[in-house]
Design a protein around this motif. Structure first.
Motif, short mmCIF file in Angstrom:
data_model
loop_
_atom_site.label_atom_id
_atom_site.label_comp_id
_atom_site.label_asym_id
_atom_site.label_seq_id
_atom_site.Cartn_x
_atom_site.Cartn_y
_atom_site.Cartn_z
N GLN A 299 75.94 101.92 18.39
CA GLN A 299 75.50 100.71 17.72
C GLN A 299 76.72 99.88 17.30
N VAL A 300 76.48 98.58 17.14
CA VAL A 300 77.54 97.63 16.81
C VAL A 300 77.04 96.71 15.70
N GLU A 301 77.88 96.49 14.70
CA GLU A 301 77.54 95.55 13.63
C GLU A 301 78.44 94.32 13.71
N TRP A 302 77.83 93.15 13.70
CA TRP A 302 78.54 91.87 13.57
C TRP A 302 78.37 91.43 12.13
N LYS A 303 79.46 91.30 11.39
CA LYS A 303 79.39 90.96 9.96
C LYS A 303 79.57 89.46 9.78
N SER A 304 78.51 88.77 9.41
CA SER A 304 78.59 87.32 9.21
C SER A 304 78.65 86.99 7.72
N GLU B 47 71.47 82.28 16.67
CA GLU B 47 70.76 82.21 17.95
C GLU B 47 71.48 83.01 19.03
N ALA B 48 72.82 82.93 19.05
CA ALA B 48 73.58 83.67 20.06
C ALA B 48 73.47 85.17 19.86
N GLY C 267 70.66 90.45 21.65
CA GLY C 267 70.03 91.70 21.27
C GLY C 267 70.40 92.22 19.90
N PHE C 268 71.15 91.44 19.12
CA PHE C 268 71.46 91.84 17.75
C PHE C 268 70.26 91.52 16.85
N TYR D 294 74.35 91.83 11.47
CA TYR D 294 73.53 91.82 12.69
C TYR D 294 73.88 93.08 13.47
N VAL D 295 72.86 93.86 13.84
CA VAL D 295 73.11 95.17 14.44
C VAL D 295 72.50 95.23 15.83
N TRP D 296 73.33 95.67 16.77
CA TRP D 296 72.91 95.95 18.15
C TRP D 296 72.89 97.45 18.33
N LYS D 297 71.81 97.99 18.91
CA LYS D 297 71.72 99.42 19.19
C LYS D 297 71.52 99.64 20.67
N ARG D 298 72.24 100.61 21.19
CA ARG D 298 72.17 100.91 22.62
C ARG D 298 70.79 101.47 22.98
N THR D 299 70.25 101.00 24.08
CA THR D 299 68.99 101.53 24.60
C THR D 299 69.24 102.19 25.95
#
Length: 276
Positions: free
Chosen positions: A83-88, A99-100, A105-106, A266-271
């Motif tokens: 998983q990846v977190e984008w910290k805004s 939107e991006a 997928g975040f 914003y969190v992206w998790k691998r599927t």
């Protein structure tokens, strides 16, 4: 707090805790334009920055979308990253960022208040109910018990809790200054929290504050925070920072800390599709 105090706190946060101040103790850090792409442990990615402006000029919808695409590709190409977190931050100039990120997928999580203030405001004597003990933990069994409680309260899945626990145990074994604190009632952990002194800054962060619902409103979180603040001062730190939920924000505000901005992870998790 006066407007001058608020401005000073905001400036201290924005200059000391952005980019490099957030990626210690990452196992690897890769720059991508204005971004820093950090890996914590072996499975968790993290994206931070001081600005989304690039060498070509101020951030635009197109340039932001390119940064999101490039950052995700960096982590997606590494199958061990789960998983990846984008910290805004709420005050950033970030056209089209939401939107991006969603298109990539975040998933946005709940916005939190970034609280900053003098550590001395929190380092007070707090009376707690009889039977409550506050202590620092280091032993593996205690750390695992602490993280299980925190994961349960925050609603984290088992994989996330395990990864965070392993990462903290590694840091402790390597002599990292992170401190883990708990409050217990009759030997059972009911509240948890970390202290993260940030090297090269005047800050120590208080993180992971979680109290079981049936034990809230009794001063336990305040006592746990006071213990961490006293330790921060012992580390030579002037300021405390915390990304706070609506449970902890009012407590910190009553102690004199100030909300300088907001942050939304914003969190992206691998599927399975990302592994193919």
């Amino acid at each position: 707090m006066t407007d001058v105090d608020h401005s000073a706190l905001f400036a201290a946060y924005d200059t000391q805790l952005r980019r490099e101040g957030e990626v210690y103790p990452a196992s690897s850090v890769t720059p991508l334009g204005p971004l820093l792409l950090a890996t914590f442990g072996t499975t968790r990615g993290f994206i931070t920055y001081a600005t989304l402006d690039t060498e070509d000029g101020p951030a635009t919808t197109d340039s932001v979308r390119e940064l999101v695409t490039g950052a995700l590709e960096h982590f997606r190409s590494r199958p061990e990253i789960r998983q990846v977190e984008w910290k805004s931050r709420g005050h950033d100039h970030a056209p089209g960022l939401h939107e991006a990120l969603v298109a990539a997928g975040f998933v946005p999580e709940e916005a939190e208040s970034v609280m900053v203030g003098d550590a001395r405001l929190l380092a007070i004597d707090v009376e707690v109910p009889e039977g409550v003990t506050v202590r620092q933990v280091r032993d593996e069994a205690d750390v695992r018990a602490m993280m299980e409680v925190a994961g349960e309260i925050f609603g984290d899945d088992a994989e996330t809790t395990q990864a965070m626990t392993d990462e903290l145990l590694t840091r402790l074994r390597e002599g990292d200054p992170v401190e883990l604190w708990v409050a217990a009632v009759d030997g059972q952990i009911v509240s948890t929290g970390r202290l993260e002194p940030v090297d090269g800054t005047e800050f120590a962060g208080v993180w992971g504050g979680a109290t079981r619902p049936e034990f809230r409103g009794r001063g336990i979180y305040r006592a746990l925070t006071a213990a961490r603040a006293r330790s921060a001062i012992a580390h030579g730190k002037r300021w405390i920072n915390s990304d706070s939920t609506e449970f902890s924000r009012p407590i910190l505000e009553r102690s004199g800390l100030v909300r300088v901005t907001t942050t939304t992870p914003y969190v992206w998790k691998r599927t399975a599709a990302d592994t193919d």
